[in-house]
Design an enzyme around this catalytic site. Structure first.
Site, PDB file in Angstrom:
ATOM      1  N   ARG A 122      23.925  50.977   6.635  1.00  0.00           N
ATOM      2  CA  ARG A 122      24.662  52.171   6.220  1.00  0.00           C
ATOM      3  C   ARG A 122      25.099  52.956   7.449  1.00  0.00           C
ATOM      4  NH1 ARG A 122      20.631  55.195   2.724  1.00  0.00           N
ATOM      5  NH2 ARG A 122      19.273  54.395   4.340  1.00  0.00           N
ATOM      6  N   LYS A 185      10.274  46.284   7.054  1.00  0.00           N
ATOM      7  CA  LYS A 185      11.461  46.174   6.191  1.00  0.00           C
ATOM      8  C   LYS A 185      11.914  44.718   6.121  1.00  0.00           C
ATOM      9  CE  LYS A 185      16.135  48.097   5.768  1.00  0.00           C
ATOM     10  NZ  LYS A 185      16.930  49.322   5.891  1.00  0.00           N
ATOM     11  N   ARG A 323       5.147  59.977   6.629  1.00  0.00           N
ATOM     12  CA  ARG A 323       4.277  60.636   7.609  1.00  0.00           C
ATOM     13  C   ARG A 323       2.846  60.308   7.247  1.00  0.00           C
ATOM     14  NH1 ARG A 323       4.282  65.487   6.469  1.00  0.00           N
ATOM     15  NH2 ARG A 323       5.955  65.890   5.005  1.00  0.00           N
TER      16      ARG A 323
HETATM   17  C1  BT5 Z   1      20.564  48.647   5.329  1.00  0.00           C
HETATM   18  O1  BT5 Z   1      21.067  49.725   6.007  1.00  0.00           O
HETATM   19  O2  BT5 Z   1      19.389  48.394   5.187  1.00  0.00           O
HETATM   20  C2  BT5 Z   1      21.625  47.737   4.752  1.00  0.00           C
HETATM   21  C3  BT5 Z   1      21.593  46.330   5.310  1.00  0.00           C
HETATM   22  C4  BT5 Z   1      22.597  45.444   4.633  1.00  0.00           C
HETATM   23  C5  BT5 Z   1      22.788  44.137   5.336  1.00  0.00           C
HETATM   24  C6  BT5 Z   1      23.645  43.186   4.544  1.00  0.00           C
HETATM   25  S1  BT5 Z   1      23.643  41.589   5.206  1.00  0.00           S
HETATM   26  C7  BT5 Z   1      24.928  41.113   4.170  1.00  0.00           C
HETATM   27  C8  BT5 Z   1      25.879  42.280   4.119  1.00  0.00           C
HETATM   28  N1  BT5 Z   1      26.841  42.217   5.183  1.00  0.00           N
HETATM   29  C9  BT5 Z   1      26.698  43.258   6.039  1.00  0.00           C
HETATM   30  O3  BT5 Z   1      27.396  43.447   7.058  1.00  0.00           O
HETATM   31  N2  BT5 Z   1      25.692  44.053   5.618  1.00  0.00           N
HETATM   32  C10 BT5 Z   1      25.111  43.561   4.395  1.00  0.00           C
HETATM   33  P1  BT5 Z   1      20.198  50.934   6.569  1.00  0.00           P
HETATM   34  O4  BT5 Z   1      19.310  51.471   5.474  1.00  0.00           O
HETATM   35  O5  BT5 Z   1      21.170  51.835   7.201  1.00  0.00           O
HETATM   36  O6  BT5 Z   1      19.246  50.277   7.629  1.00  0.00           O
HETATM   37  C11 BT5 Z   1      19.735  49.854   8.885  1.00  0.00           C
HETATM   38  C12 BT5 Z   1      18.565  49.922   9.853  1.00  0.00           C
HETATM   39  O7  BT5 Z   1      17.622  48.866   9.553  1.00  0.00           O
HETATM   40  C13 BT5 Z   1      18.966  49.690  11.297  1.00  0.00           C
HETATM   41  O8  BT5 Z   1      19.352  50.890  11.900  1.00  0.00           O
HETATM   42  C14 BT5 Z   1      17.683  49.112  11.907  1.00  0.00           C
HETATM   43  O9  BT5 Z   1      16.782  50.156  12.217  1.00  0.00           O
HETATM   44  C15 BT5 Z   1      17.059  48.353  10.759  1.00  0.00           C
HETATM   45  N3  BT5 Z   1      17.396  46.913  10.817  1.00  0.00           N
HETATM   46  C16 BT5 Z   1      18.476  46.302  11.355  1.00  0.00           C
HETATM   47  N4  BT5 Z   1      18.433  44.986  11.149  1.00  0.00           N
HETATM   48  C17 BT5 Z   1      17.287  44.726  10.472  1.00  0.00           C
HETATM   49  C18 BT5 Z   1      16.674  43.550   9.971  1.00  0.00           C
HETATM   50  N5  BT5 Z   1      17.234  42.338  10.083  1.00  0.00           N
HETATM   51  N6  BT5 Z   1      15.479  43.688   9.342  1.00  0.00           N
HETATM   52  C19 BT5 Z   1      14.889  44.889   9.189  1.00  0.00           C
HETATM   53  N7  BT5 Z   1      15.415  46.047   9.641  1.00  0.00           N
HETATM   54  C20 BT5 Z   1      16.616  45.966  10.265  1.00  0.00           C
END
Ligand code: BT5
Length: 327
Positions: A122, A185, A323
């Site tokens: 996001r 996550k 927290r």
């Molecule tokens: C999400 O955003 O969690 C949404 C992720 C959606 C990914 C899918 S993959 C298929 C489709 N195509 C795309 O381009 N996107 C979707 P948010 O809640 O904003 O969390 C993002 C945050 O999660 C990042 O800032 C990192 O801190 C963490 N993060 C990044 N990659 C990660 C991973 N592989 N596993 C766990 N945490 C991750």
């Protein structure tokens, strides 16, 4: 995958160790032996191990561990999915799916990638998308008024969790769009939509799921094959099986949501929610604090309820940090 290539593959799967000659295959499918050889070469290029043995013919020795459409389709139970499209590598499956949505593709279209170069979270955050994960985007065309779609990211994450449970995982939900495993996550949901007046023309639901722990794991992330807290490790299912389980779960949750709104799913969500009873800080997407208190649960429309200074605050959107709990 072309339908002919799929036919060649299912012929090989059915034949198993007994093998199948090019001649028989050509005859069964009504195409030339040269065409069969071309399909075999294409399947090998995708990673299928196919040997050619004198007197036996082609034998399928191994299936690649990538979320190929063909393999996902074979593992799917739901009839919701109209069209599955696999790409080895792409920028973002959400972008690919949005393009299909704009071109009029039907609800139930899904794009699945083995890797993404520019996976997104996001607010322009990035989503690490190396090989060994499942990256998929599903095209939905909900008919409910836009205002009723607010809980959709909860619905999708619940679907993903339910799907992963069906293959033996024990995930939890972190409001609004995370699926966690133990302390990290595992999966996130990114919804993008285009609307006219008060109706959505399309919604693209992007889901990333970490399956195999890479050599350089991301801090704060969990992987499906991580050792469990009880010391065991989940037997690693193939990536296509994980993708199919997630798609089945999404189809179930989206179907329930369409039939009865979020109310039909609230109890299922609550059952898996990891926040109730924890002290949390909730921020809006710009980082401003919306609430600071103890998470109590969600309401019938999917808003997070936080007890703060003796009152209950209901929050529709934001980011939650946990927290340490004080008593
Ligand atoms: C999400 O955003 O969690 C949404 C992720 C959606 C990914 C899918 S993959 C298929 C489709 N195509 C795309 O381009 N996107 C979707 P948010 O809640 O904003 O969390 C993002 C945050 O999660 C990042 O800032 C990192 O801190 C963490 N993060 C990044 N990659 C990660 C991973 N592989 N596993 C766990 N945490 C991750």
């Amino acid at each position: 995958m072309s339908s002919r290539r799929s036919d060649v593959l299912s012929g090989l799967k059915t034949a198993g160790r007994a093998g199948l000659s090019g001649e028989v295959l050509a005859c069964e499918l009504g195409i030339s032996r040269a065409a069969i050889a071309k399909h075999i070469a294409a399947l090998r290029a995708l990673g299928y191990g196919i040997t050619a043995q004198a007197g036996v013919g082609y034998v399928l020795e191994s299936v690649p561990d990538i979320p190929l459409a063909e393999e996902i389709a074979a593992a799917l139970r739901s009839g919701f999915w109209e069209s599955l499209r696999f790409v080895e590598q792409t920028g973002s499956t959400n972008d690919d799916c949005k393009e299909l949505a704009r071109a009029g593709a039907p609800q139930g279209t899904a794009v699945i990638a083995a890797q993404q170069r520019e996976g997104r979270g996001r607010l322009g955050r990035s989503w690490a998308s190396p090989a060994g994960g499942v990256y998929l985007s599903a095209l939905l065309r909900p008919t409910a008024p836009l205002a009723e779609l607010a809980p959709l990211s909860l619905v999708i994450s619940l679907g993903v969790a339910r799907g992963l449970e069906s293959i033996g995982a024990t995930p939890r939900l972190k409001w609004p769009n995370d699926v966690w495993l133990a302390r990290g996550k595992l999966s996130g949901v990114l919804l993008e939509t285009s609307a006219e007046a008060d109706r959505a023309d399309w919604v693209v639901a992007g889901v990333g799921i970490n399956v195999r722990r890479p050599g350089d794991p991301l801090s704060g992330a969990a992987y499906l094959d991580d050792p469990r807290e009880d010391g065991g490790a989940m037997p690693p299912p193939g990536l296509a099986v994980v993708a199919a389980a997630a798609l089945d779960g999404i189809a179930w949750a989206y179907g329930e949501f369409g039939g009865g709104g979020f109310g039909a799913l609230a109890a299922e969500y609550e059952k898996r929610s990891m926040l109730p009873g924890h002290d949390v800080t909730v921020r809006d997407l710009a980082g401003n604090v919306l609430a600071d208190g103890r998470a109590a649960g969600i309401d019938g429309t999917g808003r997070l309820l936080v007890e703060q200074d003796g009152t209950s605050v209901a929050i529709a959107a934001g980011d939650v940090s946990l927290r340490p709990t004080r008593d």
